[in-house]
Write an enzyme that holds these catalytic residues in place. Sequence first.
Site, PDB file in Angstrom:
ATOM      1  N   SER A   1       0.841  -1.203   0.000  1.00 39.80           N
ATOM      2  CA  SER A   1       0.000   0.000   0.000  1.00 39.80           C
ATOM      3  C   SER A   1       0.876   1.252   0.000  1.00 39.80           C
ATOM      4  O   SER A   1       0.375   2.360  -0.220  1.00 39.80           O
ATOM      5  CB  SER A   1      -0.949   0.006   1.210  1.00 39.80           C
ATOM      6  OG  SER A   1      -0.228  -0.195   2.406  1.00 39.80           O
TER       7      SER A   1
ATOM      8  N   ASP B   1       5.731  -7.043   2.279  1.00 37.40           N
ATOM      9  CA  ASP B   1       4.937  -7.577   1.163  1.00 37.40           C
ATOM     10  C   ASP B   1       5.811  -7.933  -0.035  1.00 37.40           C
ATOM     11  O   ASP B   1       6.699  -7.153  -0.421  1.00 37.40           O
ATOM     12  CB  ASP B   1       3.940  -6.503   0.676  1.00 37.40           C
ATOM     13  CG  ASP B   1       2.559  -6.714   1.240  1.00 37.40           C
ATOM     14  OD1 ASP B   1       2.253  -7.807   1.743  1.00 37.40           O
ATOM     15  OD2 ASP B   1       1.768  -5.747   1.182  1.00 37.40           O
TER      16      ASP B   1
ATOM     17  N   GLU C   1      -9.039  -9.938   4.076  1.00 39.41           N
ATOM     18  CA  GLU C   1      -9.423  -8.549   3.765  1.00 39.41           C
ATOM     19  C   GLU C   1     -10.841  -8.461   3.219  1.00 39.41           C
ATOM     20  O   GLU C   1     -11.231  -9.205   2.296  1.00 39.41           O
ATOM     21  CB  GLU C   1      -8.440  -7.948   2.742  1.00 39.41           C
ATOM     22  CG  GLU C   1      -8.796  -6.506   2.379  1.00 39.41           C
ATOM     23  CD  GLU C   1      -7.667  -5.712   1.763  1.00 39.41           C
ATOM     24  OE1 GLU C   1      -6.531  -6.206   1.691  1.00 39.41           O
ATOM     25  OE2 GLU C   1      -7.941  -4.557   1.357  1.00 39.41           O
TER      26      GLU C   1
END
Length: 274
Positions: A50, A88, A187
């Site tokens: 993100s 990530d 999520e």
Amino acid sequence: MSVQSVIRRKTAPDILARKGGDPIVMLTSYHAHTASLVDRYCDVILVGDSLGNVMHGFETTVPVTLEMMILQGHAVMRGSQHSLVVVDLPFGSYEASKEQAFHSAARILKETHCGAVKLEGGVRMAETIAFLTARGIPVMGHIGLTPQSINTLGSFRAQGREEGSWGPIEADAKAVADAGAFSVVVEAVAEPLGRKITESIAIPTIGIGASSACDGQVLVLEDMLGLSPRAPKFVKRYGNLGPGIEEAIKSYAEEVRSRAFPGPEHVYGMKAKA
Ligand code: KIV
């Protein structure tokens, strides 16, 4: 003799052992400074892709590169001491083969010294997760809404809205757990599904928009601080820092423009000649 103070960081096995216990507290961070603050209160710091949206202003996480993840992962490791740092794997760095995934994940571990990687996908990534964990790389899974697949998903909609569509998400959770992941991010799924998954697998579930029925929660730091121009609807804001920062910048700009800002006299001990 060298004198070393050894600070023990949390590890992937520590997080796995929290299944069904005290909720796991996790936030994202991409910088040394915010990492040092998050480190005081969280079990896990996620260097999420993100950062592509938050730091670089990309519309999606697709353009994020391995180099970006390594740079910020390194910064977060420098800023933190106690939390497990998970970095990530970005889009394009692990999907082609399990060997590609190992190469990318090994670079992340060697170059940042973080404790684990996260990757998106359930059933389709199970073989890769097993390959990585068997070779010394702890993996956190990520199922439900998987933002790296935006171009095939078409939108960032919540997943499993009707009970009839729960099957594939439940299968993803089981596949990730059976493959040896130490935990899994779930999520944007509704509470009953988040609860069902949490009760049915032996590894901790970490929800983001997936209810308090999960074993823990993760949020994007800037979203919960009120610093992101656009945050998902499910995010509770614990701060509203955006307007405060803008106010400070505005005051500064006004003072500079009117030459009203303080000079260095108080530091140098002399006044400018009139
Ligand atoms: O990249 C990220 O910040 C994430 C969280 C949204 C879980 O993957």
